[in-house]
Design a protein around this motif. Structure first.
Motif, short mmCIF file in Angstrom:
data_model
loop_
_atom_site.label_atom_id
_atom_site.label_comp_id
_atom_site.label_asym_id
_atom_site.label_seq_id
_atom_site.Cartn_x
_atom_site.Cartn_y
_atom_site.Cartn_z
N SER A 182 43.14 40.85 26.21
CA SER A 182 43.13 42.31 26.34
C SER A 182 42.98 42.96 24.96
O SER A 182 42.26 43.96 24.81
N ARG A 226 45.47 46.53 29.13
CA ARG A 226 46.90 46.53 28.80
C ARG A 226 47.24 45.27 27.98
O ARG A 226 47.01 44.15 28.41
N THR A 267 48.60 39.56 33.96
CA THR A 267 47.31 39.88 34.61
C THR A 267 46.96 38.79 35.62
O THR A 267 46.79 37.64 35.26
N ASP A 293 37.95 41.01 32.15
CA ASP A 293 39.21 40.45 31.62
C ASP A 293 39.77 39.51 32.68
O ASP A 293 40.13 39.93 33.77
MG LIG Z 1 45.69 40.50 29.25
#
Ligand SMILES: [Mg+2]
Ligand SMILES: Nc1nc2c(ncn2[C@@H]2O[C@H](COP(=O)(O)OP(=O)(O)OP(=O)(O)O)[C@@H](O)[C@H]2O)c(=O)[nH]1
Length: 203
Positions: free
Chosen positions: A44, A57, A65, A88
């Motif tokens: 991220s 984030r 995540t 991501d």
């Molecule tokens: Mg992440």
């Protein structure tokens, strides 16, 4: 050398959607670049860095995540316009998740890389303090068999002492069977512009 920031312009950078499964990935036509790596490696942070703003984030809480998160980025790098989607990916190898949860995350990523036709590149992030393990090497191998370019980027390079850096670069590169000039690193030194230049050449 510090890159001239005016040669990179990000005109649009926005979150598109999160997909907990392949079936929930929305149709869209832009080339996709998957950001892959171990939980907490800095995926991220990497996205925010090359997007030039806080989009994804960043968490001190690894394993947070669990979805594929899609971000559209448009801009211009050294007068070459680009429009891509960064994806991501959920981090793999987080020890606190159950074996089933870890397998589910791995399957989602592998299925995505195998089945999504517009994936052009994988940016495989590797902590500069760790040599690549079986998980990283299997992603490198999957990319080779699927014809997807795989760019290795070392993260957290700023945490090394100056005299440790050449050795870390060399040993991680050797772990991937690459030369040290084939890999990039973040945390200092390599500018977002240099990273986009490599990515644009691939997509
Ligand atoms: Mg992440
Ligand atoms: N010093 C340093 N810290 C970094 C760097 N990149 C990431 N971090 C830190 O590492 C931690 C994890 O960063 P994230 O970007 O959230 O990592 P992630 O890979 O997205 O993590 P998951 O989504 O949980 O898989 C945060 O505390 C970041 O501030 C870097 O290049 N240098």
């Amino acid at each position: 050398m510090v890159a001239d920031p005016r040669t990179l312009k990000i005109r649009r950078a926005e979150f598109l959607f999160g997909a907990p499964s392949l079936a929930t990935i929305r149709k869209q036509t832009l080339p996709e670049i998957a950001i892959v790596g171990r939980s907490n490696v800095g995926k991220s942070t990497f996205i925010n860095r090359i997007a030039g703003r806080k989009l994804a984030r960043v968490s001190g809480n690894p394993g947070s995540t669990r979805e594929l998160n899609f971000y559209q980025i448009e801009g211009e790098c050294r007068d070459t316009p680009f429009a891509v989607t960064l994806v991501d990916m959920p981090g793999f190898g987080f020890a606190k998740l159950s074996k089933e949860q870890r397998e589910e995350i791995a399957m989602l990523s592998v299925d995505y890389l195998r089945e999504r036709s517009q994936v052009r590149a994988v940016v495989l992030l590797n902590d500069c303090r760790r040599e690549p393990q079986a998980d990283e090497l299997s992603i490198q191998g999957l990319c080779a068999s699927e014809g997807i370019s795989c760019l290795i980027v070392l993260t957290k390079f700023d945490t090394l002492r100056q005299n440790e850096k050449p050795k870390a670069l060399k040993s991680v590169a050797a772990g991937y069977n690459l030369e040290k000039d084939d890999i990039l690193y973040t945390g200092e030194g390599i500018s977002p512009e240099a990273i986009w230049e490599r990515l644009i050449a691939i997509v």
